[in-house]
Design a protein around this motif. Structure first.
Motif, short mmCIF file in Angstrom:
data_model
loop_
_atom_site.label_atom_id
_atom_site.label_comp_id
_atom_site.label_asym_id
_atom_site.label_seq_id
_atom_site.Cartn_x
_atom_site.Cartn_y
_atom_site.Cartn_z
N MET A 1 67.57 45.96 17.93
CA MET A 1 66.29 46.65 18.13
C MET A 1 66.40 47.56 19.34
O MET A 1 66.92 47.19 20.37
CB MET A 1 65.18 45.62 18.33
N GLU A 2 65.89 48.78 19.19
CA GLU A 2 65.95 49.74 20.28
C GLU A 2 64.58 49.88 20.93
O GLU A 2 63.55 49.74 20.28
CB GLU A 2 66.40 51.11 19.76
N LYS A 3 64.60 50.15 22.24
CA LYS A 3 63.38 50.42 22.99
C LYS A 3 63.55 51.69 23.79
O LYS A 3 64.61 51.92 24.38
CB LYS A 3 63.07 49.27 23.97
N LYS A 4 62.52 52.51 23.78
CA LYS A 4 62.54 53.72 24.60
C LYS A 4 61.87 53.40 25.93
O LYS A 4 60.77 52.85 25.97
CB LYS A 4 61.81 54.85 23.90
N LEU A 5 62.53 53.72 27.04
CA LEU A 5 62.02 53.41 28.37
C LEU A 5 62.09 54.65 29.25
O LEU A 5 62.89 55.56 29.00
CB LEU A 5 62.86 52.29 29.02
N ASN A 6 61.26 54.65 30.28
CA ASN A 6 61.32 55.71 31.29
C ASN A 6 61.97 55.17 32.55
O ASN A 6 61.67 54.05 32.98
CB ASN A 6 59.91 56.21 31.63
N ILE B 1 56.55 51.22 13.94
CA ILE B 1 56.13 50.21 14.92
C ILE B 1 57.22 50.02 15.96
O ILE B 1 56.95 49.91 17.17
CB ILE B 1 55.80 48.88 14.21
N ASN B 2 58.47 50.00 15.51
CA ASN B 2 59.59 49.85 16.44
C ASN B 2 59.66 51.01 17.43
O ASN B 2 60.03 50.82 18.59
CB ASN B 2 60.90 49.77 15.64
N ASN B 3 59.24 52.19 16.99
CA ASN B 3 59.26 53.38 17.86
C ASN B 3 58.02 53.49 18.73
O ASN B 3 57.83 54.50 19.42
CB ASN B 3 59.40 54.65 17.01
N LEU C 1 67.28 51.70 25.15
CA LEU C 1 67.95 50.42 25.42
C LEU C 1 68.09 49.66 24.11
O LEU C 1 67.12 49.52 23.35
CB LEU C 1 67.15 49.60 26.43
N SER C 2 69.29 49.14 23.84
CA SER C 2 69.51 48.34 22.62
C SER C 2 70.31 47.10 22.95
O SER C 2 71.15 47.09 23.87
CB SER C 2 70.24 49.18 21.56
N LYS C 3 70.03 46.04 22.22
CA LYS C 3 70.77 44.79 22.39
C LYS C 3 72.00 44.81 21.47
O LYS C 3 71.92 45.22 20.32
CB LYS C 3 69.88 43.60 22.01
N GLU C 4 73.12 44.35 22.01
CA GLU C 4 74.37 44.32 21.25
C GLU C 4 74.86 42.88 21.16
O GLU C 4 74.33 41.97 21.80
CB GLU C 4 75.42 45.20 21.93
N ALA D 1 46.11 36.27 22.79
CA ALA D 1 46.84 36.31 24.06
C ALA D 1 48.27 36.84 23.92
O ALA D 1 48.93 37.10 24.92
CB ALA D 1 46.86 34.91 24.70
N GLN D 2 48.76 37.01 22.69
CA GLN D 2 50.09 37.61 22.51
C GLN D 2 50.04 39.11 22.83
O GLN D 2 51.07 39.69 23.17
CB GLN D 2 50.57 37.40 21.08
N ASN D 3 48.87 39.73 22.67
CA ASN D 3 48.69 41.14 23.03
C ASN D 3 49.77 42.04 22.45
O ASN D 3 50.43 42.81 23.15
CB ASN D 3 48.64 41.29 24.56
N ASN D 4 49.97 41.93 21.12
CA ASN D 4 51.04 42.69 20.48
C ASN D 4 50.86 44.20 20.59
O ASN D 4 51.84 44.95 20.53
CB ASN D 4 51.14 42.29 19.00
N ILE D 5 49.62 44.64 20.76
CA ILE D 5 49.39 46.09 20.86
C ILE D 5 50.10 46.67 22.09
O ILE D 5 50.54 47.82 22.07
CB ILE D 5 47.88 46.40 20.91
N ILE D 6 50.23 45.88 23.14
CA ILE D 6 50.93 46.36 24.34
C ILE D 6 52.37 46.72 23.99
O ILE D 6 52.86 47.80 24.33
CB ILE D 6 50.89 45.31 25.47
N ASP D 7 53.04 45.84 23.27
CA ASP D 7 54.43 46.10 22.87
C ASP D 7 54.50 47.22 21.84
O ASP D 7 55.45 47.99 21.81
CB ASP D 7 55.07 44.83 22.32
N ASP D 8 53.45 47.32 21.00
CA ASP D 8 53.46 48.33 19.94
C ASP D 8 53.22 49.74 20.46
O ASP D 8 53.77 50.70 19.91
CB ASP D 8 52.39 48.00 18.89
N LEU D 9 52.38 49.88 21.49
CA LEU D 9 51.94 51.23 21.88
C LEU D 9 52.09 51.55 23.36
O LEU D 9 51.88 52.70 23.75
CB LEU D 9 50.47 51.44 21.48
N TYR D 10 52.41 50.57 24.19
CA TYR D 10 52.49 50.84 25.64
C TYR D 10 53.95 50.87 26.06
O TYR D 10 54.67 49.88 25.87
CB TYR D 10 51.73 49.74 26.40
N PRO D 11 54.44 52.01 26.58
CA PRO D 11 55.88 52.17 26.81
C PRO D 11 56.46 51.35 27.95
O PRO D 11 57.67 51.13 28.01
CB PRO D 11 56.01 53.67 27.11
N GLU D 12 55.63 50.88 28.87
CA GLU D 12 56.13 50.15 30.03
C GLU D 12 55.96 48.64 29.85
O GLU D 12 55.10 48.18 29.10
CB GLU D 12 55.37 50.59 31.30
#
Length: 393
Positions: free
Chosen positions: A1-6, A363-365, A121-124, A200-211
């Motif tokens: 899974m890839e994540k875009k970070l600043n 969603i991953n993006n 960032l990606s996990k290998e 309380a899992q607050n999945n929207i944060i992971d879905d839409l918040y980049p930090e």
């Protein structure tokens, strides 16, 4: 899974970069098998990519720097991941923030600036992670592709502080997914929107918040003290997270007054409602309209039909039922027809969102459906647009 970070930058007075770091989420730390006492890593930079792995032994890792014609060909070093802890007096818990400081030779080779500091960032395998610079060509392509195609020329504004409750007594049917797409759609139509989480899992944060974000004060703190940490997800789209699941009688009694205040601040409030009946009942009573996400299977559709037939108060507020992740199979067709037959004669809209691998990638993006313009996205946007305008009637 890839994540875009600043990359976070610290600058000198003359504008040069003095420090560069990224925050690492807990899942990345677990993948690296890093602990508070064992956090030494090796950093290897080759072919414009960073490879990071935990150093298992106590032996030092050799530092290497190789340049060719002012281009960094290879760089390797070792260091400890930075660890910052903060305590919460209310719970006694300590929250940790992990930071990776990226060596400046790499930052210089990437030509990082304030305007160009995105990385992937990606996990290998073998507990490694790879960090690469976000390709500017890919970024330009994404800008062309991610055009908002919801027609905003004729903005439809809601000024009554309307409350929508996205509910289903069964969990895992896509309530959060529907809530965030509707929320972004409403915001693009000129409305100030608040999504309230009861999970309380607050999945929207992971879905839409980049930090990376750790909730310390959420909905409860906002209800009682007005100190909840509200996040801005997109322009005009805000999110109030939930820190913990415990709902006291005092909290439930305070919800109606709290929502009345929020009506004056926001044009649209969307509640991502819990399957907990006692809590859900309070939000249903406060809501103006209800949206019910569902899967198209025996158990879920029967649950929706029972809800429609058993509670007149709920029935009067139901505006739409959204069949989520629909597949055109014999079984799903039968249950869709059963639902449509039950809705015959009512004013309830039944919408269908198909199951697509594109949605999983979206969603991953960390995007919404409104930020794409490919053919599949446009078809789903039509469905959501019809739903949005039906909700605004």
């Amino acid at each position: 899974m890839e994540k875009k970070l600043n990359i976070s930058l610290a600058l000198k007075k003359d504008g040069r970069i003095s420090q560069a770091r990224i925050s690492l989420s807990s899942d990345v730390i677990e993948h690296l098998k890093i602990t508070e006492n064992e956090r030494k890593i090796k950093i290897i930079y080759e072919k414009e990519k960073i490879q990071i792995q935990k150093i298992e032994t106590k032996s030092e890792f050799e530092e290497i720097i190789v340049k060719e014609e002012n281009k960094l060909k290879k760089f390797q070093t070792s260091k400890n991941l930075a660890l910052e802890g903060s305590g919460d007096k209310g719970t006694g818990k300590t929250y940790y923030n992990w930071k990776l400081f990226i060596p400046l030779p790499i930052i210089n080779d990437w030509k990082i600036t304030k305007e160009n500091r995105e990385v992937i960032l990606s996990k290998e395998i073998d507990n490694k992670i790879i960090i690469k610079q976000y390709d500017t060509r890919e970024k330009d392509m994404e800008k062309k592709e991610n055009q908002i195609s919801l027609d905003t020329k004729n903005k439809v504004e809601i000024k009554n502080g309307i409350i929508f409750d996205v509910k289903n007594n069964k969990g895992g049917v896509g309530k959060t997914e529907i809530a965030k797409e509707l929320g972004h759609g409403f915001s693009l139509l000129g409305n100030k929107v608040l999504i309230i989480s009861t999970d309380a899992q607050n999945n929207i944060i992971d879905d839409l918040y980049p930090e990376e974000f750790i909730v310390k004060k959420g909905l409860k703190e906002d209800v009682f003290y007005g100190t909840g940490e509200m996040l801005r997800l997109r322009e005009n789209l805000y999110y109030m997270p939930l820190k913990e699941y415990k709902f006291s009688d005092k909290f439930l009694k305070a919800i109606p007054e709290y929502l009345d205040k929020k009506r004056k601040e926001f044009d649209v409030i969307i509640i991502d409602s819990p399957p907990l009946l006692e809590v859900d009942k309070v939000f249903v009573e406060c809501a103006d309209k209800i949206i019910i996400p569902t899967f198209c299977d025996r158990k879920t559709i029967k649950g929706v039909l029972n809800l429609i037939n058993s509670d007149k108060t709920v029935l009067e507020k139901i505006n739409a039922i959204v069949i989520n992740r629909y597949e055109d199979t014999k079984v799903q067709k039968e249950w869709k027809n059963a639902l449509l037959e039950a809705l015959n004669g009512t004013k309830i809209l039944c919408s269908t969102i198909p199951k697509l691998s594109f949605i999983e990638q979206m969603i991953n993006n960390q995007k919404t459906i409104w930020e794409y313009s490919n053919q599949q996205a446009l078809e789903i946007q039509k469905t959501y647009t019809e739903l949005l305008f039906n909700l605004m009637k």
